[in-house]
Design a protein around this motif. Structure first.
Motif, PDB file in Angstrom:
ATOM      1  N   ARG A 128      43.593   8.430  -8.963  1.00  0.00           N
ATOM      2  CA  ARG A 128      42.787   8.876  -7.823  1.00  0.00           C
ATOM      3  C   ARG A 128      43.499   8.623  -6.496  1.00  0.00           C
ATOM      4  O   ARG A 128      43.407   9.423  -5.559  1.00  0.00           O
ATOM      5  CB  ARG A 128      41.426   8.162  -7.852  1.00  0.00           C
ATOM      6  CG  ARG A 128      40.455   8.672  -6.793  1.00  0.00           C
ATOM      7  CD  ARG A 128      39.038   8.226  -7.072  1.00  0.00           C
ATOM      8  NE  ARG A 128      38.828   6.796  -6.931  1.00  0.00           N
ATOM      9  CZ  ARG A 128      38.635   5.947  -7.936  1.00  0.00           C
ATOM     10  NH1 ARG A 128      38.641   6.389  -9.182  1.00  0.00           N
ATOM     11  NH2 ARG A 128      38.432   4.672  -7.701  1.00  0.00           N
ATOM     12  N   HIS A 129      44.198   7.507  -6.407  1.00  0.00           N
ATOM     13  CA  HIS A 129      44.873   7.150  -5.155  1.00  0.00           C
ATOM     14  C   HIS A 129      46.351   7.548  -5.146  1.00  0.00           C
ATOM     15  O   HIS A 129      47.085   7.145  -4.244  1.00  0.00           O
ATOM     16  CB  HIS A 129      44.744   5.650  -4.900  1.00  0.00           C
ATOM     17  CG  HIS A 129      43.354   5.208  -4.547  1.00  0.00           C
ATOM     18  ND1 HIS A 129      42.800   5.434  -3.308  1.00  0.00           N
ATOM     19  CD2 HIS A 129      42.412   4.576  -5.282  1.00  0.00           C
ATOM     20  CE1 HIS A 129      41.563   4.939  -3.276  1.00  0.00           C
ATOM     21  NE2 HIS A 129      41.311   4.410  -4.469  1.00  0.00           N
ATOM     22  N   SER A 160      43.818   1.431  -1.794  1.00  0.00           N
ATOM     23  CA  SER A 160      43.824   2.695  -1.042  1.00  0.00           C
ATOM     24  C   SER A 160      44.961   2.759  -0.037  1.00  0.00           C
ATOM     25  O   SER A 160      45.356   3.844   0.389  1.00  0.00           O
ATOM     26  CB  SER A 160      42.477   2.873  -0.319  1.00  0.00           C
ATOM     27  OG  SER A 160      42.343   1.926   0.736  1.00  0.00           O
ATOM     28  N   ARG A 161      45.501   1.606   0.338  1.00  0.00           N
ATOM     29  CA  ARG A 161      46.598   1.567   1.303  1.00  0.00           C
ATOM     30  C   ARG A 161      47.947   1.297   0.632  1.00  0.00           C
ATOM     31  O   ARG A 161      48.953   1.096   1.320  1.00  0.00           O
ATOM     32  CB  ARG A 161      46.343   0.481   2.356  1.00  0.00           C
ATOM     33  CG  ARG A 161      45.039   0.659   3.128  1.00  0.00           C
ATOM     34  CD  ARG A 161      45.036  -0.213   4.377  1.00  0.00           C
ATOM     35  NE  ARG A 161      45.177  -1.630   4.056  1.00  0.00           N
ATOM     36  CZ  ARG A 161      44.175  -2.475   3.875  1.00  0.00           C
ATOM     37  NH1 ARG A 161      42.924  -2.028   3.977  1.00  0.00           N
ATOM     38  NH2 ARG A 161      44.400  -3.745   3.611  1.00  0.00           N
ATOM     39  N   GLU A 192      39.623  -2.199  -4.079  1.00  0.00           N
ATOM     40  CA  GLU A 192      39.863  -0.760  -3.902  1.00  0.00           C
ATOM     41  C   GLU A 192      40.352  -0.455  -2.498  1.00  0.00           C
ATOM     42  O   GLU A 192      41.129   0.475  -2.283  1.00  0.00           O
ATOM     43  CB  GLU A 192      38.598   0.021  -4.246  1.00  0.00           C
ATOM     44  CG  GLU A 192      38.179  -0.142  -5.702  1.00  0.00           C
ATOM     45  CD  GLU A 192      37.603   1.134  -6.284  1.00  0.00           C
ATOM     46  OE1 GLU A 192      37.810   2.205  -5.699  1.00  0.00           O
ATOM     47  OE2 GLU A 192      36.960   1.037  -7.342  1.00  0.00           O
ATOM     48  N   GLU A 193      39.933  -1.266  -1.535  1.00  0.00           N
ATOM     49  CA  GLU A 193      40.432  -1.086  -0.167  1.00  0.00           C
ATOM     50  C   GLU A 193      41.928  -1.397  -0.115  1.00  0.00           C
ATOM     51  O   GLU A 193      42.703  -0.674   0.530  1.00  0.00           O
ATOM     52  CB  GLU A 193      39.675  -2.012   0.783  1.00  0.00           C
ATOM     53  CG  GLU A 193      40.136  -1.923   2.237  1.00  0.00           C
ATOM     54  CD  GLU A 193      39.489  -2.980   3.116  1.00  0.00           C
ATOM     55  OE1 GLU A 193      39.929  -3.110   4.267  1.00  0.00           O
ATOM     56  OE2 GLU A 193      38.567  -3.676   2.648  1.00  0.00           O
ATOM     57  N   LEU A 251      41.879   4.804 -11.442  1.00  0.00           N
ATOM     58  CA  LEU A 251      42.001   4.366 -10.048  1.00  0.00           C
ATOM     59  C   LEU A 251      43.385   4.718  -9.505  1.00  0.00           C
ATOM     60  O   LEU A 251      43.511   5.238  -8.384  1.00  0.00           O
ATOM     61  CB  LEU A 251      41.762   2.860  -9.958  1.00  0.00           C
ATOM     62  CG  LEU A 251      41.866   2.230  -8.570  1.00  0.00           C
ATOM     63  CD1 LEU A 251      40.701   2.676  -7.697  1.00  0.00           C
ATOM     64  CD2 LEU A 251      41.904   0.710  -8.677  1.00  0.00           C
TER      65      LEU A 251
END
Length: 281
Positions: free
Chosen positions: A103-104, A78-79, A74-75, A100
């Motif tokens: 969300r991002h 997120s980028r 997830e890290e 997911l």
């Protein structure tokens, strides 16, 4: 580069995913591929090809069912700008990937076999599409190759939609890619006796003294030049081309601007690649 500054996280293993990833990298994207603990089956089946496709790709191994590995994944996400997957829709849903991606605000591209959860691979997709003409497996994984190219196009489309604030989820269906490839057969262009399947004398495979050449003089100006210099009928071409070597006919093609090339075997091409690598090394 058109994808400079774009970051992709890929969960797509086997063949279509790595092919698409390599193309995205060539267009400037920065890609991290997340592989399961067992690795990518492509590495075991074709290690040289695996290495070639992952030359500029960061590869990490994670188990997404383990909390710490999931957090690491997830890290990475997120980028990222793009999430690329190649699994059945139900498997992606179990991993929570659609939510997911939403969300991002990721451009989310799925490579799937079918829109439903039927299993399949390139062989079954080609079988369903009518592309198998003998009892042997296909020489080229057509559905995987076309699917990979469609996935790259889907990434561009998804990024445009995301930037416009619109839903950007894109799905590439490999069975549909195989069906579209079979259109040439369905519409009578290829296949035994069809124009590009032996029906045209100026478009075919002919024996030489030491092998075979492919002749593709399909446009009128090529066909006219071939007829005047070599022969215009199948019997004439067969008799004339059989009098000289493959290399001589390739030179003849270059000298007279005719599409005549040697029919190469995979082993010939592989040996040539190894020779080039040895010279470069």
């Amino acid at each position: 580069m058109p994808l400079s500054g774009v970051t992709v996280v890929s969960l797509a293993i086997n063949l279509p995913g790595p092919l698409a990833v390599a193309r995205l990298v060539s267009l400037g994207a920065a890609v991290t591929t997340v592989e399961p603990l067992a690795g990518d089956p492509l590495r075991a089946a074709a290690p040289d090809w695996y290495d070639e496709l992952h030359r500029d790709v960061a590869v990490v191994t994670l188990d997404l069912k383990v909390a710490s590995d999931r957090a690491r994944f997830e890290e990475l996400v997120s980028r990222a700008d793009v999430l690329l997957t190649a699994m059945r829709p139900a498997a992606a849903a179990r991993l929570g990937l659609p939510s997911l991606a939403e969300r991002h605000r990721l451009a989310f591209v799925e490579i799937v076999g079918h829109d439903d959860d039927r299993p399949g691979h390139d062989l079954t997709f080609q079988a369903e599409a009518g592309l198998l003409t003998s009892g042997s497996p296909p020489l080229v994984p057509v559905a995987d190759l076309l699917g990979a190219e469609r996935a790259v196009t889907a990434v561009f489309a998804a990024l445009r939609l995301r930037d416009a604030g619109l839903p950007s989820h894109q799905r590439v269906v490999l069975a549909e890619a195989a069906h579209d490839a079979a259109a040439a057969v369905r519409h009578g262009l290829t296949g035994p006796g069809m124009p590009l399947g032996g029906g045209l004398d100026e478009y075919g495979i002919y024996a030489t003294v030491d092998g075979h050449v492919a002749v593709a003089a399909i446009e009128p100006h090529f066909a006219d030049r071939l007829a005047s210099l070599v022969g215009g009928t199948r019997d004439e071409l067969t008799a004339r081309l059989a009098r000289d070597t493959t290399a001589a006919w390739e030179r003849f093609g270059r000298e007279h601007d005719l599409p005549i090339v040697a029919v190469c075997s995979v082993s010939d091409l592989t040996e040539h690649e190894h020779q080039l690598k040895g010279e470069q090394g």
